[in-house]
Design a protein around this motif. Structure first.
Motif, PDB file in Angstrom:
ATOM      1  N   VAL A  72       0.736  -1.202   0.123  1.00 33.10           N
ATOM      2  CA  VAL A  72       0.171  -0.104  -0.131  1.00 33.10           C
ATOM      3  C   VAL A  72       0.797   1.254  -0.097  1.00 33.10           C
ATOM      4  O   VAL A  72       0.640   2.319  -0.494  1.00 33.10           O
ATOM      5  CB  VAL A  72      -1.040   0.019   1.191  1.00 33.10           C
ATOM      6  CG1 VAL A  72      -1.735   1.293   1.324  1.00 33.10           C
ATOM      7  CG2 VAL A  72      -1.909  -1.187   1.007  1.00 33.10           C
ATOM      8  N   GLU A  73       1.984   1.244   0.754  1.00 32.84           N
ATOM      9  CA  GLU A  73       2.958   2.398   0.951  1.00 32.84           C
ATOM     10  C   GLU A  73       3.642   2.680  -0.706  1.00 32.84           C
ATOM     11  O   GLU A  73       3.643   3.891  -0.870  1.00 32.84           O
ATOM     12  CB  GLU A  73       3.877   2.216   1.838  1.00 32.84           C
ATOM     13  CG  GLU A  73       3.478   2.389   3.212  1.00 32.84           C
ATOM     14  CD  GLU A  73       4.381   1.706   4.368  1.00 32.84           C
ATOM     15  OE1 GLU A  73       5.621   1.481   4.016  1.00 32.84           O
ATOM     16  OE2 GLU A  73       4.017   1.971   5.572  1.00 32.84           O
ATOM     17  N   ALA A  76       0.701   4.360  -2.435  1.00 36.10           N
ATOM     18  CA  ALA A  76       0.452   5.652  -2.018  1.00 36.10           C
ATOM     19  C   ALA A  76       1.554   6.513  -2.444  1.00 36.10           C
ATOM     20  O   ALA A  76       1.274   7.817  -2.766  1.00 36.10           O
ATOM     21  CB  ALA A  76       0.458   5.646  -0.371  1.00 36.10           C
ATOM     22  N   HIS A 110      -4.371  -0.549  -9.629  1.00 34.68           N
ATOM     23  CA  HIS A 110      -4.276  -0.854  -8.239  1.00 34.68           C
ATOM     24  C   HIS A 110      -5.472  -0.924  -7.404  1.00 34.68           C
ATOM     25  O   HIS A 110      -5.633  -1.010  -6.357  1.00 34.68           O
ATOM     26  CB  HIS A 110      -3.057  -0.131  -7.622  1.00 34.68           C
ATOM     27  CG  HIS A 110      -1.745  -0.299  -8.158  1.00 34.68           C
ATOM     28  ND1 HIS A 110      -1.089  -1.560  -8.347  1.00 34.68           N
ATOM     29  CD2 HIS A 110      -0.952   0.715  -8.661  1.00 34.68           C
ATOM     30  CE1 HIS A 110       0.093  -1.094  -8.962  1.00 34.68           C
ATOM     31  NE2 HIS A 110       0.150   0.242  -9.100  1.00 34.68           N
ATOM     32  N   LEU A 114      -5.991  -1.632  -3.219  1.00 34.36           N
ATOM     33  CA  LEU A 114      -6.615  -0.830  -2.287  1.00 34.36           C
ATOM     34  C   LEU A 114      -7.776  -0.955  -1.648  1.00 34.36           C
ATOM     35  O   LEU A 114      -7.967  -0.772  -0.303  1.00 34.36           O
ATOM     36  CB  LEU A 114      -6.493   0.722  -2.943  1.00 34.36           C
ATOM     37  CG  LEU A 114      -4.939   1.277  -3.391  1.00 34.36           C
ATOM     38  CD1 LEU A 114      -5.209   2.346  -4.278  1.00 34.36           C
ATOM     39  CD2 LEU A 114      -4.229   1.695  -2.418  1.00 34.36           C
ATOM     40  N   ILE A 117      -7.307  -3.806   1.046  1.00 37.66           N
ATOM     41  CA  ILE A 117      -6.656  -3.040   2.373  1.00 37.66           C
ATOM     42  C   ILE A 117      -7.697  -2.246   3.122  1.00 37.66           C
ATOM     43  O   ILE A 117      -7.836  -2.208   4.365  1.00 37.66           O
ATOM     44  CB  ILE A 117      -5.363  -2.239   1.777  1.00 37.66           C
ATOM     45  CG1 ILE A 117      -4.453  -3.272   1.291  1.00 37.66           C
ATOM     46  CG2 ILE A 117      -4.776  -1.767   3.122  1.00 37.66           C
ATOM     47  CD1 ILE A 117      -3.779  -4.382   2.301  1.00 37.66           C
ATOM     48  N   SER A 118      -8.503  -1.407   2.184  1.00 31.07           N
ATOM     49  CA  SER A 118      -9.684  -0.503   3.134  1.00 31.07           C
ATOM     50  C   SER A 118     -10.605  -1.323   3.546  1.00 31.07           C
ATOM     51  O   SER A 118     -10.719  -1.109   4.722  1.00 31.07           O
ATOM     52  CB  SER A 118     -10.378   0.318   1.666  1.00 31.07           C
ATOM     53  OG  SER A 118     -11.137   1.085   2.472  1.00 31.07           O
ATOM     54  N   TYR A 131      -3.423   2.425   7.574  1.00 31.38           N
ATOM     55  CA  TYR A 131      -4.222   2.877   6.239  1.00 31.38           C
ATOM     56  C   TYR A 131      -4.723   4.288   6.420  1.00 31.38           C
ATOM     57  O   TYR A 131      -4.773   5.057   5.709  1.00 31.38           O
ATOM     58  CB  TYR A 131      -5.320   1.896   5.885  1.00 31.38           C
ATOM     59  CG  TYR A 131      -6.082   2.388   4.654  1.00 31.38           C
ATOM     60  CD1 TYR A 131      -5.366   2.113   3.330  1.00 31.38           C
ATOM     61  CD2 TYR A 131      -7.266   2.834   4.640  1.00 31.38           C
ATOM     62  CE1 TYR A 131      -6.094   2.379   2.145  1.00 31.38           C
ATOM     63  CE2 TYR A 131      -7.903   2.969   3.575  1.00 31.38           C
ATOM     64  CZ  TYR A 131      -7.581   2.924   2.186  1.00 31.38           C
ATOM     65  OH  TYR A 131      -8.167   3.238   1.155  1.00 31.38           O
ATOM     66  N   SER A 177     -12.481   3.796  -4.836  1.00 26.34           N
ATOM     67  CA  SER A 177     -12.629   2.423  -4.519  1.00 26.34           C
ATOM     68  C   SER A 177     -13.846   1.640  -4.640  1.00 26.34           C
ATOM     69  O   SER A 177     -13.768   0.576  -5.316  1.00 26.34           O
ATOM     70  CB  SER A 177     -12.591   2.485  -2.761  1.00 26.34           C
ATOM     71  OG  SER A 177     -12.404   1.113  -2.319  1.00 26.34           O
TER      72      SER A 177
END
Length: 214
Positions: A72-73, A76, A110, A114, A117-118, A131, A177
């Motif tokens: 995720v980073e 981001a 992606h 995302l 992860i959300s 997050y 999302s």
């Protein structure tokens, strides 16, 4: 046969480049998160998608949470590059459009990751903290830029910069999302058009010209 007193030669496996090994695991994690919910995101499941043994995982990552958050980073960082299009633009409204188009491009690639992860953030405290921290970074940057534009008269002075930034960024997060984190994905141009209208009307008091009849 080896001579007496001479140790037999053993075949050594070629050493993996640590950077390549780490990249292979990160890529495998991204593929898995695109296809499965976070509850099925395990170390064994990730490593089965590589040519590596399980111990190689722990050379680079503490656990599955550490790996997921690293993925995720990286995404981001891509999103941050896209938001800079607005933060550094000399034409605010045009910068909004350019930034949203860039963010849409990242989500097209992606979005499912995302979204996974959300969704995980709702059930896992560690994922949630990281997050939300990432999203808060975008909120803070947006609020700062709104205040800067208030000083120059581009944004109304009575607008609450912190809460407006919070609302706009979480709106982006949820809508991108929902629209681009699922299959089939919504048309990206439509997504950008809608968000552009919301951002420009909120900040600059003007509706987007996209879709207007001439």
């Amino acid at each position: 046969m080896p001579l007496v007193g001479t140790p037999a030669l053993t075949r050594r496996r070629p050493k993996h480049d640590p950077k390549q090994t780490e990249r292979e695991i990160l890529d495998a994690a991204g593929r898995l998160l695109r296809e499965r919910p976070f509850r099925e995101f395990t170390v064994d499941a990730v490593m089965r998608q590589t040519d590596l043994k399980r111990p190689a995982f722990y050379v680079h990552f503490r656990d599955r949470h550490d790996l997921a958050l690293r993925v995720v980073e990286e995404i981001a960082a891509e999103l941050s590059d896209m938001t800079d299009r607005w933060l550094t633009s000399e034409e605010p409204a045009a910068g909004v459009r350019s930034a949203l188009e860039g963010i849409a491009t990242v989500f097209l690639e992606h979005g499912p990751v995302l979204r996974a992860i959300s969704d995980a953030a709702g059930t896992d405290e560690r994922v949630e903290a990281t997050y939300h921290g990432i999203v808060q970074g975008f909120v803070d940057a947006t609020a700062r830029h709104i205040r800067e534009q208030q000083v120059t008269g581009q944004v109304p002075a009575d607008l609450d910069a912190d809460e407006t930034g919070r609302a706009l960024i979480w709106l982006n997060e949820r809508y991108f999302s929902e629209a681009l984190g699922r299959r089939p994905q919504t048309d990206a141009t439509t997504v950008v058009d809608i968000l552009e209208r919301i951002w420009t009307s909120t900040l600059y008091g003007a509706e987007s010209k996209v879709g207007r009849q001439t």
